[in-house]
Motif scaffolding. Sequence first.
Motif, PDB file in Angstrom:
ATOM      1  N   HIS A 135     -43.668  13.765 -86.748  1.00 15.34           N
ATOM      2  CA  HIS A 135     -44.394  14.601 -85.788  1.00 15.34           C
ATOM      3  C   HIS A 135     -44.725  15.953 -86.397  1.00 15.34           C
ATOM      4  N   SER A 136     -43.774  16.540 -87.128  1.00 17.63           N
ATOM      5  CA  SER A 136     -44.031  17.836 -87.768  1.00 17.63           C
ATOM      6  C   SER A 136     -45.096  17.714 -88.849  1.00 17.63           C
ATOM      7  N   VAL A 137     -45.062  16.619 -89.610  1.00 15.94           N
ATOM      8  CA  VAL A 137     -46.068  16.424 -90.665  1.00 15.94           C
ATOM      9  C   VAL A 137     -47.440  16.184 -90.054  1.00 15.94           C
ATOM     10  N   ARG A 138     -47.488  15.379 -88.996  1.00 20.17           N
ATOM     11  CA  ARG A 138     -48.778  15.028 -88.383  1.00 20.17           C
ATOM     12  C   ARG A 138     -49.479  16.259 -87.837  1.00 20.17           C
ATOM     13  N   HIS A 139     -48.743  17.197 -87.276  1.00 18.88           N
ATOM     14  CA  HIS A 139     -49.338  18.407 -86.708  1.00 18.88           C
ATOM     15  C   HIS A 139     -49.350  19.564 -87.697  1.00 18.88           C
ATOM     16  N   ASP A 140     -49.110  19.246 -88.977  1.00 13.60           N
ATOM     17  CA  ASP A 140     -49.210  20.231 -90.063  1.00 13.60           C
ATOM     18  C   ASP A 140     -48.260  21.401 -89.875  1.00 13.60           C
ATOM     19  N   ARG A 141     -47.115  21.144 -89.240  1.00 12.94           N
ATOM     20  CA  ARG A 141     -46.077  22.166 -89.141  1.00 12.94           C
ATOM     21  C   ARG A 141     -45.084  22.032 -90.284  1.00 12.94           C
ATOM     22  N   LEU A 142     -45.282  21.049 -91.130  1.00  9.56           N
ATOM     23  CA  LEU A 142     -44.419  20.825 -92.289  1.00  9.56           C
ATOM     24  C   LEU A 142     -45.321  20.526 -93.474  1.00  9.56           C
ATOM     25  N   PRO A 143     -45.725  21.545 -94.228  1.00 10.95           N
ATOM     26  CA  PRO A 143     -46.702  21.333 -95.312  1.00 10.95           C
ATOM     27  C   PRO A 143     -46.126  20.464 -96.427  1.00 10.95           C
ATOM     28  N   ILE A 144     -46.927  19.476 -96.854  1.00  7.78           N
ATOM     29  CA  ILE A 144     -46.536  18.583 -97.943  1.00  7.78           C
ATOM     30  C   ILE A 144     -47.698  18.450 -98.913  1.00  7.78           C
ATOM     31  N   GLU A 145     -47.369  17.987-100.122  1.00 10.09           N
ATOM     32  CA  GLU A 145     -48.380  17.779-101.157  1.00 10.09           C
ATOM     33  C   GLU A 145     -48.942  16.358-101.062  1.00 10.09           C
ATOM     34  N   THR A 146     -49.985  16.107-101.857  1.00 12.95           N
ATOM     35  CA  THR A 146     -50.659  14.808-101.792  1.00 12.95           C
ATOM     36  C   THR A 146     -49.754  13.669-102.234  1.00 12.95           C
ATOM     37  N   ASP A 147     -48.988  13.868-103.325  1.00 19.59           N
ATOM     38  CA  ASP A 147     -48.105  12.794-103.785  1.00 19.59           C
ATOM     39  C   ASP A 147     -47.010  12.490-102.767  1.00 19.59           C
ATOM     40  N   GLU A 148     -46.527  13.519-102.086  1.00 20.92           N
ATOM     41  CA  GLU A 148     -45.531  13.299-101.040  1.00 20.92           C
ATOM     42  C   GLU A 148     -46.151  12.572 -99.845  1.00 20.92           C
ATOM     43  N   ALA A 149     -47.417  12.894 -99.549  1.00 23.63           N
ATOM     44  CA  ALA A 149     -48.103  12.210 -98.453  1.00 23.63           C
ATOM     45  C   ALA A 149     -48.299  10.734 -98.765  1.00 23.63           C
ATOM     46  N   VAL A 150     -48.585  10.402-100.043  1.00 22.15           N
ATOM     47  CA  VAL A 150     -48.756   9.000-100.440  1.00 22.15           C
ATOM     48  C   VAL A 150     -47.462   8.230-100.208  1.00 22.15           C
ATOM     49  N   MET A 151     -46.345   8.801-100.627  1.00 19.01           N
ATOM     50  CA  MET A 151     -45.056   8.123-100.459  1.00 19.01           C
ATOM     51  C   MET A 151     -44.702   7.981 -98.983  1.00 19.01           C
ATOM     52  N   LEU A 152     -44.950   9.021 -98.185  1.00 14.62           N
ATOM     53  CA  LEU A 152     -44.606   8.977 -96.764  1.00 14.62           C
ATOM     54  C   LEU A 152     -45.464   7.948 -96.031  1.00 14.62           C
ATOM     55  N   ALA A 153     -46.764   7.871 -96.359  1.00 11.24           N
ATOM     56  CA  ALA A 153     -47.636   6.885 -95.715  1.00 11.24           C
ATOM     57  C   ALA A 153     -47.201   5.464 -96.052  1.00 11.24           C
ATOM     58  N   ALA A 154     -46.818   5.223 -97.311  1.00  9.03           N
ATOM     59  CA  ALA A 154     -46.368   3.883 -97.698  1.00  9.03           C
ATOM     60  C   ALA A 154     -45.066   3.509 -96.993  1.00  9.03           C
ATOM     61  N   LEU A 155     -44.139   4.447 -96.877  1.00  7.37           N
ATOM     62  CA  LEU A 155     -42.875   4.171 -96.191  1.00  7.37           C
ATOM     63  C   LEU A 155     -43.099   3.890 -94.709  1.00  7.37           C
ATOM     64  N   HIS A 156     -44.010   4.643 -94.097  1.00  9.97           N
ATOM     65  CA  HIS A 156     -44.271   4.401 -92.673  1.00  9.97           C
ATOM     66  C   HIS A 156     -44.965   3.055 -92.466  1.00  9.97           C
ATOM     67  N   ALA A 157     -45.841   2.672 -93.375  1.00 16.90           N
ATOM     68  CA  ALA A 157     -46.471   1.359 -93.273  1.00 16.90           C
ATOM     69  C   ALA A 157     -45.428   0.250 -93.377  1.00 16.90           C
ATOM     70  N   GLN A 158     -44.404   0.451 -94.227  1.00 14.15           N
ATOM     71  CA  GLN A 158     -43.344  -0.544 -94.334  1.00 14.15           C
ATOM     72  C   GLN A 158     -42.502  -0.602 -93.058  1.00 14.15           C
ATOM     73  N   VAL A 159     -42.350   0.538 -92.381  1.00 16.82           N
ATOM     74  CA  VAL A 159     -41.542   0.585 -91.156  1.00 16.82           C
ATOM     75  C   VAL A 159     -42.251  -0.137 -90.018  1.00 16.82           C
ATOM     76  N   VAL A 160     -43.537   0.143 -89.815  1.00 19.40           N
ATOM     77  CA  VAL A 160     -44.220  -0.366 -88.625  1.00 19.40           C
ATOM     78  C   VAL A 160     -44.996  -1.657 -88.878  1.00 19.40           C
ATOM     79  N   LYS A 161     -45.446  -1.883 -90.119  1.00 14.80           N
ATOM     80  CA  LYS A 161     -46.273  -3.061 -90.405  1.00 14.80           C
ATOM     81  C   LYS A 161     -45.558  -4.130 -91.214  1.00 14.80           C
ATOM     82  N   GLY A 162     -44.460  -3.770 -91.841  1.00 14.30           N
ATOM     83  CA  GLY A 162     -43.761  -4.747 -92.654  1.00 14.30           C
ATOM     84  C   GLY A 162     -44.358  -4.859 -94.047  1.00 14.30           C
ATOM     85  N   GLU A 163     -44.313  -6.060 -94.604  1.00 20.12           N
ATOM     86  CA  GLU A 163     -44.761  -6.269 -95.982  1.00 20.12           C
ATOM     87  C   GLU A 163     -46.266  -6.031 -96.114  1.00 20.12           C
ATOM     88  N   CYS A 164     -46.679  -5.609 -97.314  1.00 23.42           N
ATOM     89  CA  CYS A 164     -48.095  -5.393 -97.605  1.00 23.42           C
ATOM     90  C   CYS A 164     -48.805  -6.742 -97.634  1.00 23.42           C
TER      91      CYS A 164
END
Length: 724
Positions: free
Chosen positions: A529-558
């Motif tokens: 929630h903090s990342v989505r509303h930009d209250r927690l600034p992150i870099e692009t490489d960190e965003a790539v890792m976070l998006a992949a982890l969230h996809a694994q949480v909600v969608k399962g395997e690629c």
Amino acid sequence: ATILAQAHRQYGAGRAELTAKALYLSCVMQYPLYGVTLFPVTYKGYWAHGPNVLLGVGSEGVVLVRPTDKVVLAEYPYSNIAALLMDPVDNGLTISLTHHGQHDGHRYVVLGHEDSNTGGQDGQRCIVLESAQKNEAAWLMAAYSPVLANGLADEPPRRAAPASERSRLAAALKSARRALVDSGMLRRPTEASAGNFLRNTLRRLSKHRLEKMRLDIAAEGQGESYKNFPAGYWCWARSLPHSLTKLNEAEEVAAMQIFKDIMSHAGLTATHEGSSTNLANNNSVAQDSDSDDRVALAQALLQRCLQKDTLLCELYMQLIKQTTEHPEPCSRVSARHWALLCAAVGAALPPAKPLRRLLLAHLRYRGTALHHGEEGKFARRAEQVALSIAQVPRRLAAPSKEEVLCAAARRPMHVRVLLLDGKQHGLVFGPAATADHLVTMLREKIGLTDAATGYALYEVCANSTPAGAGERALAGSERVGDVLARWEKAGATAAACRLVFKKRLFLGERPLQTSCAAEMELLYYQVLHSVRHDRLPIETDEAVMLAALHAQVVKGECAGGGEECALAAGCVLPARLAQPALPAPAVRLHHLALRGTPPHLAMQRALTLASSWPLTRATIFDVMQSFTSNWPRALWLAVDARGLTLLRRGSRAALVSHDHDQLLAVSPAPRALLLVTRADRKHAKLVLSTDQAYQIATLIKDYIEAVRGPVSPAVAAAGEGAAS
């Protein structure tokens, strides 16, 4: 049609009607949902099957069914269901599970394949659904499992108290009345003068009125008279010649208006001759249109009396009188008198101890002596509220409309608390409930362990921009009824203002590492929630890792081309990092590398990643500064367990930091905050403009107390100002 004709020739031709029906039923009984009643519901929360599902109620338990193909998604036997909770205001239905039901008593079927631990659903404590047919579904479950009806039924029937108990309570009531008379609070009743007696006796009296007079005189002779206070002084009356307590001239006028409002609220309009006109026998349309006016009248009456102790005592004396020996105890007028008394008890108890003693004695006696009627139910409900309300601070504002209606219905209030993972939990509470009470109830409901500390309820306004600027952490002793009343006074709806449960204090060396599955899920979605509303600034490489982890949480395997990665990135990343700025191939590669990782382990890796960010454990406030031109005017103030940090908005680079040990004073004002630190540091005195000054001061005080104990008087004074 050809297939149907062939099947008919093979199985149905030449059979009798009864035989065909028996064969038909034997086939239908093989269907998994045979004998299950389906209700369309909306699942409140995040899971892989979407919000629109069907709730199936059968003889062995309940199931959640996908509407399109009728695949059973989850099964819950009745032995694993602890309780049912219906939202008395909205269409919410909460199914609470037992500890056994969280792990062993159900299975999940995803895409037609049975799995005992899929999608992170295992270990949940309750299921929150919405349905317009919540009553039908809940009572059908109670019919199959009568144990579940305990939370749905009204007050169970009570047996009559022994005669000795009733005599004891009657003696206590008599003693309380005498103690109140001896205290000198009451005004002596006026006696009829000789002139009035002569004039009244010279009037022509009908036989009916003469008989009524004889009965009244006989009743008064049998009653108790103590220091010229007859028994009729304490009983219901259609008119009131003067106030019941000793008041000055201005308060006397207010007391007579109180009696007029009480009678109007009950549906009676007093006339100059002392008679009354009953307004409670109108048609149903008039009664419905008059309901809002009656609630507004009760709110205005309570608001006036709460502002002055003498008027509050007068209100209670009149309500006790009007709820004693009513000539029609089962009438709507009597029920409205009791409803107003229940609403008053929920707001504040009488400030005078003798009157408080009389109130409790009155409620106990009425609740026992009238155990089978509506008056007894109201008295027992009011006694419960009175005993609980004595332990909390007195409120100064009138209750909300919902609280007044709940008092009339003798049921607790209801509020929905939103979790950042999308789930909503309905909580029922009484007028005495504080924010700490709701936090305790919610912790038990979602399964937080005792080690999970630092959580609080936040009052969040949907129109706040940016996100987090309009949220306010409720003080532990703050009454939830006051929060609802404030929302109603401001004209806010449930969609505009809501309560959110999240972690407020991040303590310890590793505050994001936990062995509690429920807390891990809460922390994970709070970080998102903090990342989505930009209250927690992150870099692009960190965003790539976070998006992949969230996809694994909600969608399962690629699964294929990475569409699930793009959807996950759009859900958790701010607009500046979402498509097309985020490299989709890199997200897909990270997602492929997570193959075989279960959802809870992916959450843990995401929290480990977030622990390396400097602002993850801090609460960020928007502030403005004008004391130096070297800094931007708009800044962030980050408060955590170590101290304070000023930063540029959207940046991690700190402009200045101060530990809590360096703070000498924290002075909040409605729109400004003064921070005084040790003089040997640069920027030892900071003046910041913010609308959240009291919230910042309270958070600093709580962090200092949690780390090193009681704070200094300067900071403590700031915290007291924030609480007020």
